[in-house]
Design a protein around this motif. Structure first.
Motif, PDB file in Angstrom:
ATOM      1  N   ARG A  56       0.831  -1.217  -0.007  1.00 53.47           N
ATOM      2  CA  ARG A  56      -0.107   0.182  -0.042  1.00 53.47           C
ATOM      3  C   ARG A  56       1.006   1.238  -0.103  1.00 53.47           C
ATOM      4  O   ARG A  56       0.338   2.334  -0.575  1.00 53.47           O
ATOM      5  N   ALA A  57       1.965   1.421   0.662  1.00 52.71           N
ATOM      6  CA  ALA A  57       2.740   2.535   0.767  1.00 52.71           C
ATOM      7  C   ALA A  57       4.408   2.074   1.082  1.00 52.71           C
ATOM      8  O   ALA A  57       4.369   0.998   1.924  1.00 52.71           O
ATOM      9  N   VAL A  58       5.046   3.144   1.205  1.00 56.36           N
ATOM     10  CA  VAL A  58       6.641   2.804   1.812  1.00 56.36           C
ATOM     11  C   VAL A  58       6.704   4.184   2.576  1.00 56.36           C
ATOM     12  O   VAL A  58       6.514   5.223   2.031  1.00 56.36           O
ATOM     13  N   TYR A  59       7.230   4.092   3.736  1.00 55.55           N
ATOM     14  CA  TYR A  59       7.766   5.104   4.677  1.00 55.55           C
ATOM     15  C   TYR A  59       9.291   4.909   4.707  1.00 55.55           C
ATOM     16  O   TYR A  59       9.854   3.951   4.864  1.00 55.55           O
ATOM     17  N   THR A  60       9.887   6.064   5.050  1.00 60.12           N
ATOM     18  CA  THR A  60      11.549   5.644   4.948  1.00 60.12           C
ATOM     19  C   THR A  60      12.065   6.921   5.719  1.00 60.12           C
ATOM     20  O   THR A  60      11.723   8.181   5.784  1.00 60.12           O
ATOM     21  N   SER A  61      13.108   6.772   6.391  1.00 62.23           N
ATOM     22  CA  SER A  61      14.099   7.741   6.872  1.00 62.23           C
ATOM     23  C   SER A  61      14.555   8.389   5.535  1.00 62.23           C
ATOM     24  O   SER A  61      14.737   8.305   4.725  1.00 62.23           O
ATOM     25  N   PRO A  62      14.856   9.822   5.874  1.00 60.97           N
ATOM     26  CA  PRO A  62      15.466  10.712   4.971  1.00 60.97           C
ATOM     27  C   PRO A  62      16.693  10.639   4.316  1.00 60.97           C
ATOM     28  O   PRO A  62      17.316  11.017   3.534  1.00 60.97           O
ATOM     29  N   LEU A  63      17.479   9.601   5.342  1.00 62.61           N
ATOM     30  CA  LEU A  63      18.834   9.390   4.912  1.00 62.61           C
ATOM     31  C   LEU A  63      19.241   8.581   3.921  1.00 62.61           C
ATOM     32  O   LEU A  63      18.345   7.478   3.399  1.00 62.61           O
ATOM     33  N   SER A  64      20.158   8.863   2.906  1.00 60.49           N
ATOM     34  CA  SER A  64      20.180   8.409   1.666  1.00 60.49           C
ATOM     35  C   SER A  64      20.270   6.921   1.701  1.00 60.49           C
ATOM     36  O   SER A  64      19.897   6.004   0.676  1.00 60.49           O
ATOM     37  N   ARG A  65      21.045   6.304   2.786  1.00 61.65           N
ATOM     38  CA  ARG A  65      21.123   4.702   2.758  1.00 61.65           C
ATOM     39  C   ARG A  65      19.792   3.910   2.730  1.00 61.65           C
ATOM     40  O   ARG A  65      19.574   2.754   2.636  1.00 61.65           O
ATOM     41  N   CYS A  66      18.762   4.624   3.258  1.00 62.60           N
ATOM     42  CA  CYS A  66      17.525   4.247   3.390  1.00 62.60           C
ATOM     43  C   CYS A  66      16.579   4.827   2.263  1.00 62.60           C
ATOM     44  O   CYS A  66      15.904   4.045   1.561  1.00 62.60           O
ATOM     45  N   ARG A  67      16.653   5.843   1.918  1.00 67.40           N
ATOM     46  CA  ARG A  67      15.774   6.602   0.985  1.00 67.40           C
ATOM     47  C   ARG A  67      15.920   6.062  -0.458  1.00 67.40           C
ATOM     48  O   ARG A  67      14.887   5.838  -1.175  1.00 67.40           O
ATOM     49  N   VAL A  83       8.219  10.574   3.345  1.00 63.47           N
ATOM     50  CA  VAL A  83       9.812  10.594   4.003  1.00 63.47           C
ATOM     51  C   VAL A  83       9.412  11.048   5.408  1.00 63.47           C
ATOM     52  O   VAL A  83       8.809  12.131   5.782  1.00 63.47           O
ATOM     53  N   GLU A  84       9.895  10.364   6.400  1.00 62.09           N
ATOM     54  CA  GLU A  84       9.782  10.661   7.886  1.00 62.09           C
ATOM     55  C   GLU A  84      10.851  11.038   8.573  1.00 62.09           C
ATOM     56  O   GLU A  84      11.623  10.171   8.953  1.00 62.09           O
ATOM     57  N   ASN A  85      11.082  12.151   8.907  1.00 58.47           N
ATOM     58  CA  ASN A  85      12.440  12.662   9.675  1.00 58.47           C
ATOM     59  C   ASN A  85      12.400  11.648  11.247  1.00 58.47           C
ATOM     60  O   ASN A  85      13.529  11.375  11.747  1.00 58.47           O
ATOM     61  N   ASP A  86      11.390  11.334  11.600  1.00 63.60           N
ATOM     62  CA  ASP A  86      11.247  10.477  12.903  1.00 63.60           C
ATOM     63  C   ASP A  86      11.744   9.016  12.788  1.00 63.60           C
ATOM     64  O   ASP A  86      11.556   8.490  13.642  1.00 63.60           O
ATOM     65  N   LEU A  87      12.034   8.633  11.628  1.00 64.09           N
ATOM     66  CA  LEU A  87      12.559   7.427  11.329  1.00 64.09           C
ATOM     67  C   LEU A  87      14.016   7.496  11.164  1.00 64.09           C
ATOM     68  O   LEU A  87      14.746   6.240  11.103  1.00 64.09           O
ATOM     69  N   LEU A  88      14.680   8.632  11.628  1.00 60.57           N
ATOM     70  CA  LEU A  88      16.122   8.675  11.636  1.00 60.57           C
ATOM     71  C   LEU A  88      16.653   7.486  12.630  1.00 60.57           C
ATOM     72  O   LEU A  88      15.928   7.254  13.495  1.00 60.57           O
ATOM     73  N   GLU A  89      17.864   7.318  12.347  1.00 63.53           N
ATOM     74  CA  GLU A  89      18.658   6.345  13.298  1.00 63.53           C
ATOM     75  C   GLU A  89      18.672   7.341  14.672  1.00 63.53           C
ATOM     76  O   GLU A  89      18.740   8.506  14.802  1.00 63.53           O
ATOM     77  N   GLY A 150      -3.457  -4.586   4.524  1.00 62.27           N
ATOM     78  CA  GLY A 150      -2.323  -4.599   3.499  1.00 62.27           C
ATOM     79  C   GLY A 150      -1.058  -4.662   4.283  1.00 62.27           C
ATOM     80  O   GLY A 150      -0.605  -4.757   5.344  1.00 62.27           O
ATOM     81  N   ASP A 151      -0.210  -4.579   3.229  1.00 61.08           N
ATOM     82  CA  ASP A 151       1.335  -4.469   3.724  1.00 61.08           C
ATOM     83  C   ASP A 151       2.132  -2.976   3.003  1.00 61.08           C
ATOM     84  O   ASP A 151       1.797  -2.337   2.367  1.00 61.08           O
ATOM     85  N   VAL A 152       2.715  -2.656   4.503  1.00 66.31           N
ATOM     86  CA  VAL A 152       3.394  -1.407   4.372  1.00 66.31           C
ATOM     87  C   VAL A 152       4.741  -1.735   4.633  1.00 66.31           C
ATOM     88  O   VAL A 152       5.193  -2.476   5.666  1.00 66.31           O
ATOM     89  N   LEU A 153       5.707  -0.950   3.955  1.00 66.73           N
ATOM     90  CA  LEU A 153       7.074  -1.163   3.979  1.00 66.73           C
ATOM     91  C   LEU A 153       7.716   0.288   4.649  1.00 66.73           C
ATOM     92  O   LEU A 153       7.339   1.267   4.467  1.00 66.73           O
ATOM     93  N   VAL A 154       8.461   0.051   5.792  1.00 67.04           N
ATOM     94  CA  VAL A 154       9.137   1.024   6.521  1.00 67.04           C
ATOM     95  C   VAL A 154      10.744   0.528   6.326  1.00 67.04           C
ATOM     96  O   VAL A 154      11.160  -0.172   7.102  1.00 67.04           O
ATOM     97  N   VAL A 155      11.296   1.521   6.037  1.00 66.54           N
ATOM     98  CA  VAL A 155      12.781   1.477   5.595  1.00 66.54           C
ATOM     99  C   VAL A 155      13.562   2.332   6.755  1.00 66.54           C
ATOM    100  O   VAL A 155      13.320   3.797   6.758  1.00 66.54           O
ATOM    101  N   SER A 156      14.092   1.722   7.718  1.00 64.79           N
ATOM    102  CA  SER A 156      14.967   2.668   8.837  1.00 64.79           C
ATOM    103  C   SER A 156      16.239   2.071   8.973  1.00 64.79           C
ATOM    104  O   SER A 156      16.868   1.354   8.335  1.00 64.79           O
ATOM    105  N   HIS A 157      16.389   2.098  10.455  1.00 64.57           N
ATOM    106  CA  HIS A 157      17.895   1.942  10.925  1.00 64.57           C
ATOM    107  C   HIS A 157      18.067   0.839  11.958  1.00 64.57           C
ATOM    108  O   HIS A 157      16.945   0.606  12.583  1.00 64.57           O
ATOM    109  N   GLU A 158      19.202   0.359  12.280  1.00 65.39           N
ATOM    110  CA  GLU A 158      19.370  -0.564  13.209  1.00 65.39           C
ATOM    111  C   GLU A 158      18.755  -0.513  14.604  1.00 65.39           C
ATOM    112  O   GLU A 158      17.965  -1.178  15.151  1.00 65.39           O
TER     113      GLU A 158
END
Length: 210
Positions: A56-67, A83-89, A150-158
């Motif tokens: 359904r959607a993708v949410y990501t940290s703004p850093l290029s290694r995720c974005r 793009v979600e700043n609050d998903l930052l490392e 549905g399925d939502v992808l969240v790309v973030s950090h360790e």
């Protein structure tokens, strides 16, 4: 356990290997570049997402290694990207960019406290795990409000993904470093049922990315 129809499933994905990851160097909110291996891992995750799912959607940290990976998934699947700043490392403050072994040797007491109680103790000038939880969990709640199923992808950090997982599953955030190991380029999947969040998989690296 009975299966439920029409569930929301959030897939938390840690970005691929960076040069800092390979060197065991702390890289929090700096924009660390992916290694060649990390770029290959990102491509493998894109292919894995394209292989199936009710995305359904993708949410990501703004850093290029995720974005960069999040943008590739959104384009491939034709779904919205946020793009979600609050998903930052986690912010490593004065320790950002330094080798962990060097910090341990030069500041053993501070580093020991940080390792023992990372939910409470922050790196000098950085943030602790509970502060990360306070900013990242509202992102999950906004996703739940926006997507009923549905399925939502969240790309973030360790650290951020481990902290989110602890908070959702009722694990003390202060234990996120000692209880949960999260490899690069891995999926952590949480299904939201009527009884609450159900962990379906944790730290599952896509085949070919290890």
């Amino acid at each position: 356990m009975l299966e439920e129809d029409g569930l929301l499933t959030i897939h938390l994905v840690r970005h691929g290997e960076t040069l800092a990851t390979r060197e065991h160097r702390l890289c929090g909110q700096s924009d660390c570049a992916l290694s060649e291996r990390g770029r290959g891992q990102s491509a493998a995750i894109v292919e894995s997402c394209a292989a199936g799912g009710d995305w359904r959607a993708v949410y990501t940290s703004p850093l290029s290694r995720c974005r960069s990976m999040a943008e590739a998934v959104a384009e491939r699947l034709g779904i919205p990207l946020s793009v979600e700043n609050d998903l930052l490392e986690i912010d490593h403050g004065e320790w950002d960019g330094r080798l962990e072994v060097e910090i341990k040797e030069s500041e053993p007491e501070a580093y020991g406290d940080y390792c023992d109680h990372p939910g409470i103790v922050a790196a000098p000038g950085g943030e602790n795990g509970f502060r990360v939880a306070a900013r990242a969990l509202p992102v999950i709640e906004r996703i739940r409000a926006a997507h009923q199923a549905g399925d939502v992808l969240v790309v973030s950090h360790e650290a951020t993904i481990r902290i989110i997982a602890c908070a959702l599953l009722g694990i003390d955030v202060d234990l996120y470093r000692t209880r949960l190991a999260l490899p690069v380029a891995s999926f952590t999947t949480v299904e939201f049922r009527s009884s609450g969040p159900l962990l379906r998989r944790f730290g599952d690296a896509v085949r070919g990315t290890a």
